[in-house]
Write a protein that holds these residues in place. Structure first.
Motif, PDB file in Angstrom:
ATOM      1  N   GLU A 153       1.074  -1.461   0.138  1.00 37.75           N
ATOM      2  CA  GLU A 153       0.068  -0.223   0.119  1.00 37.75           C
ATOM      3  C   GLU A 153       0.932   1.339   0.313  1.00 37.75           C
ATOM      4  OE1 GLU A 153      -2.069  -0.137   3.931  1.00 37.75           O
ATOM      5  OE2 GLU A 153      -0.869   0.431   4.565  1.00 37.75           O
ATOM      6  N   TYR A 154       0.135   2.573  -1.013  1.00 38.29           N
ATOM      7  CA  TYR A 154       0.919   3.058  -0.173  1.00 38.29           C
ATOM      8  C   TYR A 154      -0.079   4.480   0.507  1.00 38.29           C
ATOM      9  CZ  TYR A 154       3.215   2.417  -5.116  1.00 38.29           C
ATOM     10  OH  TYR A 154       3.873   1.747  -5.582  1.00 38.29           O
ATOM     11  N   LYS A 155       0.280   5.293   0.870  1.00 43.97           N
ATOM     12  CA  LYS A 155      -0.136   6.477   2.057  1.00 43.97           C
ATOM     13  C   LYS A 155      -0.062   8.009   1.837  1.00 43.97           C
ATOM     14  CE  LYS A 155      -1.021   3.187   5.926  1.00 43.97           C
ATOM     15  NZ  LYS A 155      -0.262   3.315   7.725  1.00 43.97           N
ATOM     16  N   VAL A 156      -1.354   8.512   1.039  1.00 41.52           N
ATOM     17  CA  VAL A 156      -0.879  10.273   1.268  1.00 41.52           C
ATOM     18  C   VAL A 156      -1.470  10.562   2.806  1.00 41.52           C
ATOM     19  CG1 VAL A 156      -1.347  12.164  -0.187  1.00 41.52           C
ATOM     20  CG2 VAL A 156      -1.351   9.478  -0.865  1.00 41.52           C
ATOM     21  N   LEU A 157      -0.391  11.786   3.135  1.00 40.01           N
ATOM     22  CA  LEU A 157      -0.422  12.591   4.380  1.00 40.01           C
ATOM     23  C   LEU A 157      -0.939  13.496   3.731  1.00 40.01           C
ATOM     24  CD1 LEU A 157      -0.871  12.331   7.711  1.00 40.01           C
ATOM     25  CD2 LEU A 157       2.187  12.740   6.877  1.00 40.01           C
ATOM     26  N   LYS A 158      -1.530  14.746   4.670  1.00 35.40           N
ATOM     27  CA  LYS A 158      -2.088  15.373   4.581  1.00 35.40           C
ATOM     28  C   LYS A 158      -2.870  16.454   5.577  1.00 35.40           C
ATOM     29  CE  LYS A 158      -5.740  16.795   2.384  1.00 35.40           C
ATOM     30  NZ  LYS A 158      -6.700  17.120   1.054  1.00 35.40           N
ATOM     31  N   LEU A 159      -1.536  17.322   5.356  1.00 37.74           N
ATOM     32  CA  LEU A 159      -1.572  18.547   7.353  1.00 37.74           C
ATOM     33  C   LEU A 159      -2.179  19.637   6.808  1.00 37.74           C
ATOM     34  CD1 LEU A 159       2.088  18.424   8.335  1.00 37.74           C
ATOM     35  CD2 LEU A 159       0.081  16.551   8.650  1.00 37.74           C
ATOM     36  N   GLU A 175      -4.543  20.273  11.600  1.00 33.27           N
ATOM     37  CA  GLU A 175      -5.153  18.471  11.475  1.00 33.27           C
ATOM     38  C   GLU A 175      -4.532  17.254  10.546  1.00 33.27           C
ATOM     39  OE1 GLU A 175      -9.037  17.819  12.277  1.00 33.27           O
ATOM     40  OE2 GLU A 175      -8.619  17.689  10.006  1.00 33.27           O
ATOM     41  N   ALA A 176      -4.139  16.306  10.057  1.00 25.90           N
ATOM     42  CA  ALA A 176      -3.730  14.829   9.509  1.00 25.90           C
ATOM     43  C   ALA A 176      -4.601  14.074   9.273  1.00 25.90           C
ATOM     44  CB  ALA A 176      -2.260  14.186  10.569  1.00 25.90           C
ATOM     45  N   GLU A 177      -4.672  14.069   7.843  1.00 24.56           N
ATOM     46  CA  GLU A 177      -5.367  13.038   7.228  1.00 24.56           C
ATOM     47  C   GLU A 177      -4.896  12.493   6.332  1.00 24.56           C
ATOM     48  OE1 GLU A 177      -9.110  14.907   5.578  1.00 24.56           O
ATOM     49  OE2 GLU A 177      -7.708  16.460   5.157  1.00 24.56           O
ATOM     50  N   ILE A 178      -5.061  10.586   6.469  1.00 23.77           N
ATOM     51  CA  ILE A 178      -4.640   9.887   5.007  1.00 23.77           C
ATOM     52  C   ILE A 178      -5.625   9.232   4.268  1.00 23.77           C
ATOM     53  CG2 ILE A 178      -4.013   7.245   5.366  1.00 23.77           C
ATOM     54  CD1 ILE A 178      -1.298   9.217   6.654  1.00 23.77           C
ATOM     55  N   LEU A 179      -4.864   8.974   2.683  1.00 22.25           N
ATOM     56  CA  LEU A 179      -5.293   7.688   2.270  1.00 22.25           C
ATOM     57  C   LEU A 179      -4.881   6.919   1.686  1.00 22.25           C
ATOM     58  CD1 LEU A 179      -7.900   8.985  -0.492  1.00 22.25           C
ATOM     59  CD2 LEU A 179      -6.090   8.057  -1.236  1.00 22.25           C
ATOM     60  N   THR A 180      -5.549   5.968   1.536  1.00 21.19           N
ATOM     61  CA  THR A 180      -4.827   4.764   1.806  1.00 21.19           C
ATOM     62  C   THR A 180      -4.884   4.049  -0.230  1.00 21.19           C
ATOM     63  OG1 THR A 180      -4.490   4.519   4.191  1.00 21.19           O
ATOM     64  CG2 THR A 180      -3.682   2.257   2.242  1.00 21.19           C
ATOM     65  N   ILE A 181      -3.591   4.051  -0.316  1.00 27.72           N
ATOM     66  CA  ILE A 181      -4.129   3.333  -1.762  1.00 27.72           C
ATOM     67  C   ILE A 181      -3.061   1.778  -1.677  1.00 27.72           C
ATOM     68  CG2 ILE A 181      -3.055   3.122  -4.273  1.00 27.72           C
ATOM     69  CD1 ILE A 181      -2.112   6.473  -3.534  1.00 27.72           C
ATOM     70  N   THR A 182      -4.306   0.574  -2.265  1.00 26.51           N
ATOM     71  CA  THR A 182      -3.942  -0.816  -1.885  1.00 26.51           C
ATOM     72  C   THR A 182      -4.100  -1.622  -3.426  1.00 26.51           C
ATOM     73  OG1 THR A 182      -5.302  -0.338   0.476  1.00 26.51           O
ATOM     74  CG2 THR A 182      -4.740  -2.637  -0.449  1.00 26.51           C
ATOM     75  N   GLU A 190      -4.030  -3.033 -11.018  1.00 30.78           N
ATOM     76  CA  GLU A 190      -5.165  -2.554 -10.648  1.00 30.78           C
ATOM     77  C   GLU A 190      -4.708  -1.979  -9.305  1.00 30.78           C
ATOM     78  OE1 GLU A 190      -8.943  -3.567 -11.083  1.00 30.78           O
ATOM     79  OE2 GLU A 190      -9.141  -3.985 -13.267  1.00 30.78           O
ATOM     80  N   VAL A 191      -5.372  -0.305  -8.592  1.00 33.10           N
ATOM     81  CA  VAL A 191      -5.148  -0.096  -6.946  1.00 33.10           C
ATOM     82  C   VAL A 191      -6.757  -0.015  -6.813  1.00 33.10           C
ATOM     83  CG1 VAL A 191      -2.976   0.448  -7.376  1.00 33.10           C
ATOM     84  CG2 VAL A 191      -4.468   2.034  -8.251  1.00 33.10           C
ATOM     85  N   TYR A 192      -6.711   0.406  -5.665  1.00 28.36           N
ATOM     86  CA  TYR A 192      -8.011   0.863  -5.097  1.00 28.36           C
ATOM     87  C   TYR A 192      -7.771   1.842  -3.625  1.00 28.36           C
ATOM     88  CZ  TYR A 192      -9.981  -3.457  -7.190  1.00 28.36           C
ATOM     89  OH  TYR A 192     -10.409  -4.312  -7.377  1.00 28.36           O
TER      90      TYR A 192
END
Length: 370
Positions: A153-159, A175-182, A190-192
């Motif tokens: 998986e990949y992760k995008v971290l947004k502050l 604030e910290a947010e995470i979006l995961t690419i699996t 394919e990725v989700y």
């Protein structure tokens, strides 16, 4: 007369040495090729190992038409400098103050600005915008991006700055947010994408500069003059984020840069965290490498006097990209291009001149598709 068929192991070995762009054209040639490229785990593993050994160099430039619309020009070359791929996409992105190119050291890269984030697989010429957050925010000052190969998986971290009390204009938190690419185990291409997920822990510091991803950790410089956001005291200068545990922590720099008068930047090179210290002499830099994260230990690799270049280039204009096998450090130089420094001989050599605003990084050729 029919052509003799190559042994399967020889066919797989040959195909695994070709770039993804070329291989994607082979899917319609034969059923065997289609199977290798779509469902053969051994072939994909062999291709991935060879791609990791010889990563490609990615170059990204922007041409602005009418803000916020721009065209992103993406090109790649192999380790010998031979062109591999080139394409352009029209996107919406805020280029001021800057748009960052964030590598994961695997197949995908991230292009991020304050209000726009894109995920790109250069091998497939795919560029996808990530959805915005639903919560009201002032702006997104920082983005981190990285890959966890063991979890596929990949992760995008947004502050983001978030106003806690709407009646108090100065009451903000980060604030910290995470979006995961699996990547599912039963699907090789394919990725989700998940939705954005807000972390319980707030980011404890204001950060500056592009993030640097190394070995499961995203790193930033801690802003030494954050303005209206209160920064905690002490000698902390580097903030890191553990992508797997999703926790913030601080990392002490070398002793010579603990004071807030010191200037430095971070770089991720060959699986190591590098720190470039700019001395009070504007043409001199010192390069440090983190040798031990658990018991923070930095080693000074070299001291470079930029006056030997013979051009009007200051140390703060030079940004390290790679430490190559020949004992040479590859630098990106603002408004100039690429340049090499030989550590043993203490000499510079021009590599590529590029007057436009450009960004470089390494990535691994791969089949992932959105």
């Amino acid at each position: 007369m029919t052509m003799p068929k190559l042994p399967e192991n020889l066919t797989v070995d040959i195909l695994s040495r070709l770039p993804v762009k070329t291989l994607c054209r082979f899917k319609s040639i034969s059923r065997d090729f289609l199977t290798y490229l779509s469902d053969d785990h051994f072939f994909h593993q062999l291709h991935r190992l060879r791609s990791q050994k010889y990563p490609f160099v990615l170059s990204v430039t922007f041409s602005v038409e009418k803000e916020p619309l721009a065209t992103v020009h993406i090109s790649s070359s192999d380790h010998r400098g031979q062109p591999i791929n080139q394409f352009a996409k029209k996107i919406e992105i805020e280029l001021r103050p800057v748009a960052d190119l964030l590598p994961s050291h695997h197949h995908l890269v991230c292009i991020a600005s304050r209000n726009n984030i894109y995920i790109c697989n250069p091998s497939r010429e795919e560029l996808l915008p990530l959805p915005p957050s639903s919560v009201l925010r002032k702006f997104c000052p920082a983005v981190g991006f990285g890959c966890l190969p063991s979890k596929k998986e990949y992760k995008v971290l947004k502050l983001s700055y978030v106003q806690v009390d709407l009646d108090d204009p100065n009451n903000w938190v980060i604030e910290a947010e995470i979006l995961t690419i699996t990547t599912p185990t039963n699907n090789l291409c394919e990725v989700y994408f998940s939705s954005w997920r807000v972390l319980e822990e707030w980011c404890p510091y204001v950060v500056e500069g592009p993030s640097v991803f190394v070995n499961g950790f995203v790193h930033w410089k801690i802003h030494k003059n954050p303005g209206w956001v209160q920064i905690r005291g002490g000698d902390e200068r580097i903030l890191s984020f553990n992508l797997e545990e999703e926790k913030f922590q601080t990392l002490p720099p070398p002793l010579s840069v603990t004071g807030y008068d010191s200037e430095f930047e971070l770089a991720g090179i060959r699986g190591n965290l590098w720190l470039v210290e700019y001395t009070h002499e504007s043409f001199v830099m010192e390069l440090w490498v983190l040798k031990d994260r658990e018991n923070p230990l930095w080693k000074r690799e070299c001291r470079i006097d930029c006056r030997t270049i013979g051009k009007d280039i200051g140390a703060r204009m030079m940004h390290p990209l790679d430490f190559q096998n020949a004992g040479e450090i590859l630098f990106r130089v603002d408004e100039f291009g690429l340049i090499r420094y030989n550590v043993k001989n203490k000499t510079f050599s021009d590599l590529r001149e590029e007057k436009s605003s450009f960004r470089f990084c390494y990535y691994t050729d791969g089949f992932l598709s959105f």
